[in-house]
Enzyme design. Structure first.
Site, PDB file in Angstrom:
ATOM      1  N   ASP A   1       0.826  -1.209   0.000  1.00 30.76           N
ATOM      2  CA  ASP A   1       0.000   0.000   0.000  1.00 30.76           C
ATOM      3  C   ASP A   1       0.858   1.256   0.000  1.00 30.76           C
ATOM      4  OD1 ASP A   1       0.514   0.275   2.811  1.00 30.76           O
ATOM      5  OD2 ASP A   1      -1.030  -1.261   3.107  1.00 30.76           O
TER       6      ASP A   1
ATOM      7  N   LYS B   1      -5.119   2.369   0.066  1.00 29.14           N
ATOM      8  CA  LYS B   1      -5.194   2.855   1.445  1.00 29.14           C
ATOM      9  C   LYS B   1      -4.769   4.304   1.546  1.00 29.14           C
ATOM     10  CE  LYS B   1      -6.120  -0.599   4.475  1.00 29.14           C
ATOM     11  NZ  LYS B   1      -5.202  -1.308   5.325  1.00 29.14           N
TER      12      LYS B   1
ATOM     13  N   MET C   1      -1.731   9.303  12.157  1.00 28.04           N
ATOM     14  CA  MET C   1      -2.868   9.721  11.319  1.00 28.04           C
ATOM     15  C   MET C   1      -3.555  10.973  11.869  1.00 28.04           C
ATOM     16  SD  MET C   1      -4.491   5.924  10.729  1.00 28.04           S
ATOM     17  CE  MET C   1      -4.136   5.295  12.345  1.00 28.04           C
TER      18      MET C   1
HETATM   19  N1  SAH Z   1       1.563   0.313  10.646  1.00 28.37           N
HETATM   20  C1  SAH Z   1       2.116   1.634  10.535  1.00 28.37           C
HETATM   21  C2  SAH Z   1       1.119   2.716  10.799  1.00 28.37           C
HETATM   22  C3  SAH Z   1      -0.020   2.763   9.849  1.00 28.37           C
HETATM   23  S1  SAH Z   1      -1.111   4.102  10.162  1.00 28.37           S
HETATM   24  C4  SAH Z   1       3.328   1.740  11.471  1.00 28.37           C
HETATM   25  O1  SAH Z   1       3.537   0.884  12.322  1.00 28.37           O
HETATM   26  O2  SAH Z   1       4.061   2.724  11.341  1.00 28.37           O
HETATM   27  C5  SAH Z   1      -0.502   5.319   9.075  1.00 28.37           C
HETATM   28  C6  SAH Z   1       0.141   6.464   9.835  1.00 28.37           C
HETATM   29  O3  SAH Z   1       1.438   6.123  10.246  1.00 28.37           O
HETATM   30  C7  SAH Z   1       0.337   7.698   9.018  1.00 28.37           C
HETATM   31  O4  SAH Z   1      -0.849   8.461   8.909  1.00 28.37           O
HETATM   32  C8  SAH Z   1       1.372   8.423   9.817  1.00 28.37           C
HETATM   33  O5  SAH Z   1       0.806   9.030  10.946  1.00 28.37           O
HETATM   34  C9  SAH Z   1       2.234   7.276  10.305  1.00 28.37           C
HETATM   35  N2  SAH Z   1       3.424   7.077   9.472  1.00 28.37           N
HETATM   36  C10 SAH Z   1       3.757   5.972   8.799  1.00 28.37           C
HETATM   37  N3  SAH Z   1       4.948   6.117   8.190  1.00 28.37           N
HETATM   38  C11 SAH Z   1       5.387   7.345   8.486  1.00 28.37           C
HETATM   39  C12 SAH Z   1       6.544   8.093   8.143  1.00 28.37           C
HETATM   40  N4  SAH Z   1       7.506   7.587   7.369  1.00 28.37           N
HETATM   41  N5  SAH Z   1       6.652   9.359   8.629  1.00 28.37           N
HETATM   42  C13 SAH Z   1       5.689   9.877   9.403  1.00 28.37           C
HETATM   43  N6  SAH Z   1       4.570   9.218   9.746  1.00 28.37           N
HETATM   44  C14 SAH Z   1       4.414   7.974   9.306  1.00 28.37           C
END
Ligand code: SAH
Length: 463
Positions: free
Chosen positions: A248, A270, A383
Protein backbone atom coordinates in the site's frame (compact mmCIF):
# COMPACT_ATOMS: atom_id res chain seq x y z
CA UNK A 1 40.70 -19.17 -10.96
CA UNK A 2 43.93 -18.87 -9.01
CA UNK A 3 42.92 -21.54 -6.52
CA UNK A 4 40.60 -24.45 -7.01
CA UNK A 5 38.04 -24.66 -4.19
CA UNK A 6 37.56 -28.04 -2.56
CA UNK A 7 36.26 -29.17 0.82
CA UNK A 8 38.54 -31.63 2.61
CA UNK A 9 37.55 -34.11 5.28
CA UNK A 10 40.07 -33.57 8.10
CA UNK A 11 38.13 -35.41 10.79
CA UNK A 12 40.69 -37.09 13.05
CA UNK A 13 43.46 -36.26 10.59
CA UNK A 14 46.79 -34.86 11.83
CA UNK A 15 47.23 -31.16 11.20
CA UNK A 16 50.19 -29.12 12.33
CA UNK A 17 49.97 -25.52 13.49
CA UNK A 18 53.28 -23.73 13.91
CA UNK A 19 53.00 -20.80 16.32
CA UNK A 20 51.00 -20.30 19.48
CA UNK A 21 49.82 -16.68 19.43
CA UNK A 22 46.34 -15.25 18.97
CA UNK A 23 46.29 -15.82 15.22
CA UNK A 24 47.40 -19.44 15.62
CA UNK A 25 44.68 -19.80 18.25
CA UNK A 26 42.03 -18.61 15.76
CA UNK A 27 43.25 -20.99 13.08
CA UNK A 28 43.30 -23.86 15.56
CA UNK A 29 39.71 -23.16 16.51
CA UNK A 30 38.67 -23.22 12.85
CA UNK A 31 40.40 -26.54 12.27
CA UNK A 32 38.83 -27.92 15.44
CA UNK A 33 35.40 -27.11 14.06
CA UNK A 34 36.14 -29.66 11.35
CA UNK A 35 37.35 -32.14 14.01
CA UNK A 36 41.03 -32.15 13.07
CA UNK A 37 43.62 -33.74 15.32
CA UNK A 38 45.93 -30.83 15.94
CA UNK A 39 49.53 -30.62 17.01
CA UNK A 40 50.68 -27.13 17.86
CA UNK A 41 54.42 -26.35 18.03
CA UNK A 42 55.57 -23.19 19.74
CA UNK A 43 58.01 -22.29 22.50
CA UNK A 44 55.48 -19.79 23.93
CA UNK A 45 51.71 -19.72 23.65
CA UNK A 46 48.75 -17.47 24.42
CA UNK A 47 46.33 -18.42 27.17
CA UNK A 48 43.74 -19.75 24.72
CA UNK A 49 46.14 -22.26 23.20
CA UNK A 50 47.35 -23.36 26.66
CA UNK A 51 43.74 -23.89 27.74
CA UNK A 52 42.98 -25.99 24.65
CA UNK A 53 45.96 -28.19 25.51
CA UNK A 54 44.79 -28.48 29.13
CA UNK A 55 41.36 -29.52 27.88
CA UNK A 56 43.04 -32.19 25.71
CA UNK A 57 41.63 -30.62 22.55
CA UNK A 58 45.10 -30.28 20.99
CA UNK A 59 48.54 -31.77 21.38
CA UNK A 60 50.90 -28.95 22.41
CA UNK A 61 54.66 -29.23 21.90
CA UNK A 62 56.22 -26.37 23.88
CA UNK A 63 59.45 -26.11 21.92
CA UNK A 64 60.95 -24.53 18.84
CA UNK A 65 59.85 -25.89 15.46
CA UNK A 66 62.11 -28.57 13.95
CA UNK A 67 62.11 -30.01 10.45
CA UNK A 68 61.16 -33.38 11.89
CA UNK A 69 57.77 -31.94 12.99
CA UNK A 70 56.72 -32.06 9.35
CA UNK A 71 55.93 -35.73 9.31
CA UNK A 72 52.69 -37.36 8.30
CA UNK A 73 50.59 -34.24 8.41
CA UNK A 74 47.57 -33.70 6.23
CA UNK A 75 47.75 -29.90 6.46
CA UNK A 76 50.18 -27.42 7.89
CA UNK A 77 49.43 -23.87 9.01
CA UNK A 78 52.23 -21.52 9.92
CA UNK A 79 51.12 -18.58 12.03
CA UNK A 80 54.28 -17.06 13.44
CA UNK A 81 55.70 -13.55 13.11
CA UNK A 82 59.12 -14.94 12.18
CA UNK A 83 59.47 -14.59 8.40
CA UNK A 84 62.45 -16.96 8.17
CA UNK A 85 60.64 -19.62 10.13
CA UNK A 86 57.49 -19.23 8.01
CA UNK A 87 59.58 -19.66 4.86
CA UNK A 88 61.27 -22.75 6.28
CA UNK A 89 57.92 -24.34 7.20
CA UNK A 90 56.54 -23.54 3.76
CA UNK A 91 59.52 -25.06 1.95
CA UNK A 92 59.57 -28.21 4.06
CA UNK A 93 55.85 -28.73 3.56
CA UNK A 94 56.04 -28.18 -0.19
CA UNK A 95 58.94 -30.64 -0.48
CA UNK A 96 56.88 -33.20 1.41
CA UNK A 97 53.82 -32.46 -0.76
CA UNK A 98 51.78 -31.36 2.24
CA UNK A 99 49.38 -28.46 1.68
CA UNK A 100 50.60 -25.44 3.61
CA UNK A 101 49.11 -22.10 4.58
CA UNK A 102 51.24 -19.29 5.92
CA UNK A 103 49.10 -16.59 7.46
CA UNK A 104 49.25 -13.29 5.55
CA UNK A 105 51.91 -14.55 3.10
CA UNK A 106 50.12 -15.70 -0.07
CA UNK A 107 53.46 -16.41 -1.82
CA UNK A 108 54.34 -19.05 0.75
CA UNK A 109 50.94 -20.78 0.62
CA UNK A 110 49.88 -23.78 -1.39
CA UNK A 111 46.33 -23.38 -0.08
CA UNK A 112 44.40 -20.40 1.24
CA UNK A 113 42.01 -20.33 4.15
CA UNK A 114 38.75 -18.81 2.96
CA UNK A 115 36.25 -16.66 4.84
CA UNK A 116 33.58 -19.05 5.98
CA UNK A 117 29.82 -18.84 6.33
CA UNK A 118 29.01 -21.86 8.46
CA UNK A 119 25.52 -23.27 8.26
CA UNK A 120 26.73 -26.82 8.63
CA UNK A 121 26.19 -29.03 6.78
CA UNK A 122 26.00 -26.11 4.34
CA UNK A 123 29.33 -24.30 4.26
CA UNK A 124 30.18 -21.37 2.01
CA UNK A 125 33.83 -20.51 1.48
CA UNK A 126 34.93 -17.17 0.01
CA UNK A 127 38.43 -16.51 -1.21
CA UNK A 128 40.10 -13.53 -2.80
CA UNK A 129 43.20 -15.65 -3.52
CA UNK A 130 44.96 -13.67 -0.80
CA UNK A 131 44.48 -10.42 -2.74
CA UNK A 132 41.79 -8.73 -0.66
CA UNK A 133 40.91 -10.68 2.49
CA UNK A 134 39.00 -7.73 3.96
CA UNK A 135 36.75 -7.65 0.89
CA UNK A 136 36.17 -11.37 1.23
CA UNK A 137 35.16 -10.74 4.84
CA UNK A 138 32.72 -8.01 3.78
CA UNK A 139 31.15 -10.39 1.29
CA UNK A 140 30.93 -12.92 4.05
CA UNK A 141 29.12 -10.40 6.27
CA UNK A 142 26.58 -9.84 3.48
CA UNK A 143 25.97 -13.54 3.14
CA UNK A 144 25.79 -14.02 6.90
CA UNK A 145 22.97 -11.50 7.04
CA UNK A 146 21.00 -12.86 4.11
CA UNK A 147 21.21 -16.59 4.75
CA UNK A 148 19.06 -17.64 7.68
CA UNK A 149 20.83 -19.45 10.47
CA UNK A 150 18.47 -22.35 10.17
CA UNK A 151 19.66 -23.33 6.67
CA UNK A 152 21.86 -25.89 8.38
CA UNK A 153 18.84 -27.47 10.05
CA UNK A 154 17.00 -27.47 6.74
CA UNK A 155 19.89 -29.25 5.03
CA UNK A 156 20.04 -31.81 7.83
CA UNK A 157 16.31 -32.44 7.52
CA UNK A 158 16.64 -32.85 3.76
CA UNK A 159 19.53 -35.27 4.30
CA UNK A 160 17.28 -37.46 6.46
CA UNK A 161 14.73 -37.67 3.65
CA UNK A 162 17.10 -38.14 0.75
CA UNK A 163 16.79 -41.91 0.58
CA UNK A 164 13.00 -41.84 0.73
CA UNK A 165 12.72 -39.15 -1.92
CA UNK A 166 15.07 -41.03 -4.22
CA UNK A 167 13.07 -44.20 -3.76
CA UNK A 168 9.79 -42.44 -4.50
CA UNK A 169 10.83 -40.39 -7.55
CA UNK A 170 12.98 -42.22 -10.04
CA UNK A 171 13.33 -39.20 -12.33
CA UNK A 172 15.82 -36.57 -11.31
CA UNK A 173 13.43 -33.83 -12.57
CA UNK A 174 10.70 -34.99 -10.19
CA UNK A 175 13.14 -35.04 -7.32
CA UNK A 176 14.29 -31.58 -8.14
CA UNK A 177 10.71 -30.28 -8.26
CA UNK A 178 9.97 -31.89 -4.90
CA UNK A 179 13.00 -30.33 -3.23
CA UNK A 180 12.55 -26.91 -4.78
CA UNK A 181 9.07 -26.80 -3.37
CA UNK A 182 10.22 -27.95 0.06
CA UNK A 183 13.06 -25.44 0.24
CA UNK A 184 11.01 -22.44 -0.80
CA UNK A 185 7.68 -23.18 0.82
CA UNK A 186 6.02 -23.95 4.11
CA UNK A 187 8.49 -26.69 5.11
CA UNK A 188 11.46 -24.34 4.95
CA UNK A 189 9.55 -21.58 6.69
CA UNK A 190 8.66 -23.92 9.54
CA UNK A 191 12.31 -24.87 9.99
CA UNK A 192 13.26 -21.18 10.04
CA UNK A 193 10.60 -20.60 12.69
CA UNK A 194 12.18 -23.35 14.83
CA UNK A 195 9.34 -25.83 14.26
CA UNK A 196 11.52 -28.62 12.92
CA UNK A 197 9.21 -31.45 13.99
CA UNK A 198 6.24 -29.87 12.25
CA UNK A 199 8.36 -29.32 9.15
CA UNK A 200 9.38 -32.97 9.21
CA UNK A 201 5.74 -34.07 9.48
CA UNK A 202 4.79 -31.76 6.58
CA UNK A 203 7.59 -33.09 4.43
CA UNK A 204 6.55 -36.66 5.18
CA UNK A 205 2.94 -35.83 4.35
CA UNK A 206 3.99 -34.22 1.06
CA UNK A 207 6.02 -37.28 0.23
CA UNK A 208 3.13 -39.58 1.07
CA UNK A 209 0.79 -37.40 -0.99
CA UNK A 210 -1.48 -37.08 2.05
CA UNK A 211 -1.56 -33.31 2.11
CA UNK A 212 -2.60 -30.50 -0.11
CA UNK A 213 0.93 -29.40 -0.82
CA UNK A 214 -0.30 -26.94 -3.41
CA UNK A 215 -1.49 -24.42 -0.88
CA UNK A 216 0.67 -21.30 -0.69
CA UNK A 217 1.49 -19.12 2.26
CA UNK A 218 0.99 -15.50 3.25
CA UNK A 219 3.72 -13.40 4.83
CA UNK A 220 2.43 -10.34 6.60
CA UNK A 221 5.53 -8.20 6.58
CA UNK A 222 6.31 -4.90 8.27
CA UNK A 223 8.19 -2.76 5.76
CA UNK A 224 9.25 -0.11 8.28
CA UNK A 225 8.74 3.64 8.00
CA UNK A 226 10.67 4.26 4.78
CA UNK A 227 14.42 3.81 5.02
CA UNK A 228 15.08 0.39 3.43
CA UNK A 229 18.01 -0.18 5.80
CA UNK A 230 15.46 -0.51 8.57
CA UNK A 231 14.01 -3.72 7.15
CA UNK A 232 14.65 -6.89 9.13
CA UNK A 233 16.60 -9.75 7.56
CA UNK A 234 13.46 -11.83 7.67
CA UNK A 235 11.36 -9.17 5.94
CA UNK A 236 13.90 -8.92 3.14
CA UNK A 237 14.14 -12.69 2.69
CA UNK A 238 10.37 -13.12 2.44
CA UNK A 239 10.03 -10.10 0.13
CA UNK A 240 12.55 -11.75 -2.16
CA UNK A 241 10.93 -15.14 -2.20
CA UNK A 242 7.27 -14.13 -2.58
CA UNK A 243 5.54 -14.62 -5.95
CA UNK A 244 3.05 -11.81 -5.34
CA UNK A 245 3.40 -8.61 -3.35
CA UNK A 246 0.35 -6.72 -2.08
CA UNK A 247 1.49 -3.30 -0.95
CA UNK A 248 0.00 0.00 0.00
CA UNK A 249 0.81 3.67 -0.09
CA UNK A 250 2.96 3.74 3.01
CA UNK A 251 5.57 1.34 1.66
CA UNK A 252 8.41 3.48 0.36
CA UNK A 253 9.71 3.23 -3.21
CA UNK A 254 13.14 2.29 -1.86
CA UNK A 255 11.64 -0.65 0.01
CA UNK A 256 9.68 -1.71 -3.08
CA UNK A 257 12.96 -1.76 -5.01
CA UNK A 258 13.99 -4.73 -2.89
CA UNK A 259 11.14 -7.11 -3.69
CA UNK A 260 11.75 -10.02 -6.04
CA UNK A 261 12.26 -8.65 -9.54
CA UNK A 262 9.75 -10.92 -11.23
CA UNK A 263 7.11 -10.86 -8.50
CA UNK A 264 3.62 -9.71 -9.42
CA UNK A 265 2.89 -6.38 -7.73
CA UNK A 266 -0.63 -5.53 -6.60
CA UNK A 267 -1.33 -2.06 -5.23
CA UNK A 268 -4.09 -2.12 -2.67
CA UNK A 269 -4.10 1.59 -1.95
CA UNK A 270 -5.19 2.85 1.45
CA UNK A 271 -5.05 6.51 0.69
CA UNK A 272 -6.72 8.35 3.55
CA UNK A 273 -10.49 7.92 3.12
CA UNK A 274 -9.90 6.39 -0.31
CA UNK A 275 -9.21 2.69 -0.19
CA UNK A 276 -8.55 1.43 -3.71
CA UNK A 277 -9.31 -2.09 -2.51
CA UNK A 278 -11.61 -2.22 0.53
CA UNK A 279 -10.32 -4.14 3.56
CA UNK A 280 -12.66 -7.11 2.99
CA UNK A 281 -11.41 -7.32 -0.57
CA UNK A 282 -7.78 -7.41 0.59
CA UNK A 283 -8.55 -10.13 3.14
CA UNK A 284 -10.25 -12.26 0.50
CA UNK A 285 -7.56 -11.62 -2.12
CA UNK A 286 -4.92 -12.97 0.27
CA UNK A 287 -6.95 -16.16 0.76
CA UNK A 288 -7.56 -16.61 -2.97
CA UNK A 289 -3.92 -16.10 -3.95
CA UNK A 290 -2.67 -18.53 -1.31
CA UNK A 291 -5.22 -21.10 -2.47
CA UNK A 292 -3.71 -20.83 -5.94
CA UNK A 293 -0.47 -22.08 -4.36
CA UNK A 294 1.25 -18.71 -4.42
CA UNK A 295 3.57 -17.26 -1.83
CA UNK A 296 2.08 -13.92 -1.02
CA UNK A 297 3.84 -11.08 0.73
CA UNK A 298 1.44 -8.58 2.26
CA UNK A 299 3.80 -5.68 2.68
CA UNK A 300 2.76 -2.91 5.03
CA UNK A 301 4.33 0.32 6.20
CA UNK A 302 5.81 0.27 9.70
CA UNK A 303 4.69 -2.61 11.86
CA UNK A 304 1.70 -4.64 10.68
CA UNK A 305 0.25 -4.89 14.17
CA UNK A 306 0.36 -1.18 14.94
CA UNK A 307 -2.54 0.67 13.34
CA UNK A 308 -2.04 -1.58 10.36
CA UNK A 309 -5.17 -3.74 10.43
CA UNK A 310 -2.79 -6.69 10.24
CA UNK A 311 -4.86 -8.51 12.82
CA UNK A 312 -7.93 -8.43 10.62
CA UNK A 313 -6.07 -9.73 7.60
CA UNK A 314 -4.65 -12.74 9.36
CA UNK A 315 -7.93 -13.45 11.13
CA UNK A 316 -9.43 -14.21 7.74
CA UNK A 317 -6.41 -16.36 6.86
CA UNK A 318 -6.70 -18.29 10.11
CA UNK A 319 -10.42 -18.88 9.52
CA UNK A 320 -9.57 -20.30 6.10
CA UNK A 321 -6.66 -22.46 7.31
CA UNK A 322 -4.13 -20.64 5.18
CA UNK A 323 -0.57 -20.85 6.56
CA UNK A 324 0.83 -17.44 7.41
CA UNK A 325 3.55 -15.73 9.34
CA UNK A 326 3.96 -12.20 10.60
CA UNK A 327 7.17 -10.20 10.53
CA UNK A 328 7.32 -7.16 12.78
CA UNK A 329 8.62 -3.91 11.37
CA UNK A 330 9.92 -0.69 12.80
CA UNK A 331 6.84 1.35 13.53
CA UNK A 332 6.62 5.01 12.50
CA UNK A 333 6.86 6.16 16.14
CA UNK A 334 10.23 4.43 16.56
CA UNK A 335 11.62 5.39 13.19
CA UNK A 336 10.46 9.02 13.23
CA UNK A 337 11.48 9.72 16.82
CA UNK A 338 14.89 8.10 16.45
CA UNK A 339 15.71 9.89 13.19
CA UNK A 340 14.55 13.16 14.77
CA UNK A 341 16.76 12.83 17.86
CA UNK A 342 13.76 12.49 20.18
CA UNK A 343 13.98 9.58 22.64
CA UNK A 344 10.42 8.43 23.36
CA UNK A 345 11.25 7.85 27.00
CA UNK A 346 13.87 9.51 29.17
CA UNK A 347 14.56 9.12 32.85
CA UNK A 348 14.08 12.82 33.52
CA UNK A 349 11.17 13.64 31.21
CA UNK A 350 9.00 10.69 30.41
CA UNK A 351 8.44 7.31 32.02
CA UNK A 352 5.86 6.06 29.58
CA UNK A 353 4.83 6.42 26.01
CA UNK A 354 1.48 6.00 24.30
CA UNK A 355 0.76 5.38 20.64
CA UNK A 356 -2.69 6.65 19.71
CA UNK A 357 -4.62 7.11 16.52
CA UNK A 358 -5.58 10.66 15.68
CA UNK A 359 -7.96 9.63 12.94
CA UNK A 360 -10.97 11.93 12.91
CA UNK A 361 -14.37 10.31 12.87
CA UNK A 362 -17.26 12.74 12.42
CA UNK A 363 -14.89 15.60 13.23
CA UNK A 364 -13.67 14.23 16.56
CA UNK A 365 -11.38 11.66 18.14
CA UNK A 366 -12.69 9.18 20.62
CA UNK A 367 -9.76 9.22 23.03
CA UNK A 368 -9.37 9.09 26.83
CA UNK A 369 -8.11 12.71 26.96
CA UNK A 370 -7.66 12.95 30.72
CA UNK A 371 -5.33 9.91 30.64
CA UNK A 372 -3.34 11.52 27.85
CA UNK A 373 -3.03 15.02 29.32
CA UNK A 374 -0.57 14.07 32.04
CA UNK A 375 3.04 14.99 32.78
CA UNK A 376 6.04 12.67 32.31
CA UNK A 377 4.47 10.89 29.35
CA UNK A 378 5.08 10.97 25.62
CA UNK A 379 2.15 10.68 23.25
CA UNK A 380 2.62 9.74 19.63
CA UNK A 381 -0.31 10.49 17.36
CA UNK A 382 -0.58 8.50 14.14
CA UNK A 383 -2.87 9.72 11.32
CA UNK A 384 -3.41 13.02 13.09
CA UNK A 385 -2.61 15.77 10.58
CA UNK A 386 -6.25 16.63 9.90
CA UNK A 387 -7.04 16.33 13.58
CA UNK A 388 -4.13 18.47 14.81
CA UNK A 389 -6.32 21.36 15.92
CA UNK A 390 -8.73 19.05 17.69
CA UNK A 391 -6.00 17.23 19.61
CA UNK A 392 -4.36 20.52 20.59
CA UNK A 393 -7.67 21.84 21.95
CA UNK A 394 -8.63 18.64 23.72
CA UNK A 395 -5.28 18.13 25.46
CA UNK A 396 -5.33 21.72 26.70
CA UNK A 397 -8.95 21.48 27.76
CA UNK A 398 -7.94 18.47 29.86
CA UNK A 399 -5.14 20.30 31.60
CA UNK A 400 -2.04 19.97 29.46
CA UNK A 401 0.15 23.08 29.30
CA UNK A 402 -0.06 25.07 26.09
CA UNK A 403 3.74 25.31 25.99
CA UNK A 404 4.17 21.54 25.98
CA UNK A 405 6.73 20.82 23.21
CA UNK A 406 5.42 19.15 20.06
CA UNK A 407 7.19 17.74 17.01
CA UNK A 408 5.52 17.08 13.70
CA UNK A 409 7.55 14.67 11.58
CA UNK A 410 7.02 14.49 7.82
CA UNK A 411 8.01 11.45 5.78
CA UNK A 412 10.14 10.16 8.64
CA UNK A 413 13.38 8.25 7.90
CA UNK A 414 13.15 8.96 4.15
CA UNK A 415 15.43 11.40 2.29
CA UNK A 416 12.60 13.95 2.68
CA UNK A 417 12.44 13.52 6.43
CA UNK A 418 11.47 16.87 7.95
CA UNK A 419 10.77 17.91 11.51
CA UNK A 420 8.77 20.92 12.66
CA UNK A 421 8.96 21.72 16.36
CA UNK A 422 6.38 23.88 18.05
CA UNK A 423 4.20 23.97 21.16
CA UNK A 424 0.85 22.37 21.79
CA UNK A 425 -0.90 25.77 21.59
CA UNK A 426 0.89 26.72 18.35
CA UNK A 427 0.36 23.38 16.60
CA UNK A 428 -2.83 24.39 14.72
CA UNK A 429 -1.08 27.52 13.35
CA UNK A 430 1.84 25.44 12.16
CA UNK A 431 -0.44 23.02 10.33
CA UNK A 432 -2.46 25.89 8.84
CA UNK A 433 0.52 27.94 7.67
CA UNK A 434 3.11 25.42 6.49
CA UNK A 435 2.99 23.10 3.51
CA UNK A 436 3.13 19.68 5.05
CA UNK A 437 3.57 16.41 3.25
CA UNK A 438 2.02 13.16 4.44
CA UNK A 439 2.66 10.82 6.08
CA UNK A 440 3.12 12.74 9.29
CA UNK A 441 3.45 11.82 12.91
CA UNK A 442 2.88 14.10 15.89
CA UNK A 443 4.95 13.64 19.05
CA UNK A 444 3.83 15.45 22.20
CA UNK A 445 5.96 15.63 25.36
CA UNK A 446 8.95 17.17 27.10
CA UNK A 447 11.24 14.72 25.29
CA UNK A 448 10.82 16.80 22.13
CA UNK A 449 13.20 19.37 23.68
CA UNK A 450 16.02 16.84 23.57
CA UNK A 451 16.11 17.17 19.79
CA UNK A 452 18.08 20.43 20.17
CA UNK A 453 20.99 18.38 21.47
CA UNK A 454 20.43 14.96 19.97
CA UNK A 455 19.38 15.64 16.40
CA UNK A 456 21.73 13.63 14.20
CA UNK A 457 19.93 12.68 11.01
CA UNK A 458 18.80 15.77 9.14
CA UNK A 459 21.44 17.81 10.96
CA UNK A 460 23.95 16.15 8.66
CA UNK A 461 22.06 16.84 5.46
CA UNK A 462 23.54 19.60 3.32
CA UNK A 463 21.23 22.60 3.40
N1 SAH B 1 1.56 0.31 10.65
C1 SAH B 1 2.12 1.63 10.53
C2 SAH B 1 1.12 2.72 10.80
C3 SAH B 1 -0.02 2.76 9.85
S1 SAH B 1 -1.11 4.10 10.16
C4 SAH B 1 3.33 1.74 11.47
O1 SAH B 1 3.54 0.88 12.32
O2 SAH B 1 4.06 2.72 11.34
C5 SAH B 1 -0.50 5.32 9.07
C6 SAH B 1 0.14 6.46 9.83
O3 SAH B 1 1.44 6.12 10.25
C7 SAH B 1 0.34 7.70 9.02
O4 SAH B 1 -0.85 8.46 8.91
C8 SAH B 1 1.37 8.42 9.82
O5 SAH B 1 0.81 9.03 10.95
C9 SAH B 1 2.23 7.28 10.30
N2 SAH B 1 3.42 7.08 9.47
C10 SAH B 1 3.76 5.97 8.80
N3 SAH B 1 4.95 6.12 8.19
C11 SAH B 1 5.39 7.34 8.49
C12 SAH B 1 6.54 8.09 8.14
N4 SAH B 1 7.51 7.59 7.37
N5 SAH B 1 6.65 9.36 8.63
C13 SAH B 1 5.69 9.88 9.40
N6 SAH B 1 4.57 9.22 9.75
C14 SAH B 1 4.41 7.97 9.31
Amino acid sequence: MNYFPIFIDITQKSCLVVGGGDIAYRKINLLLKANAQITCVSPACCDGVIQLAKDNKINLLTKAFEASDVTTQMLIVSATDDAALNTQVSELAKTANIPVNVVDSPDLCSFVMPSIVDRSPIVIAISSAGKAPVLARLIRAKLESSIPNAYGKLATLAGNFRGQVKAKFSHIEDRRYFWEKAFSGVVAEKVFAGKVEEAQADLQAQLDGSTDSDIGEVYLVGGGPGDPDLLTFKALRLMQQADVILYDRLVSDEVMELVRRDAELIYVGKERDNHSVPQDGINQLLVDLARQGRRVCRLKGGDPFIFGRGGEEIETLAENNIPFQVVPGITAASGCSTYSGIPLTHRDYSQSCRFVTGHLKDGSMNLPWSELAVEQQTIVFYMALKGAQHLSEQLQAHGMRGDMPVALVEKGTTPEHKVHTTSLAQLPDLVANETIHAPTLIIVGEVVKLREKLNWFDAKKPS
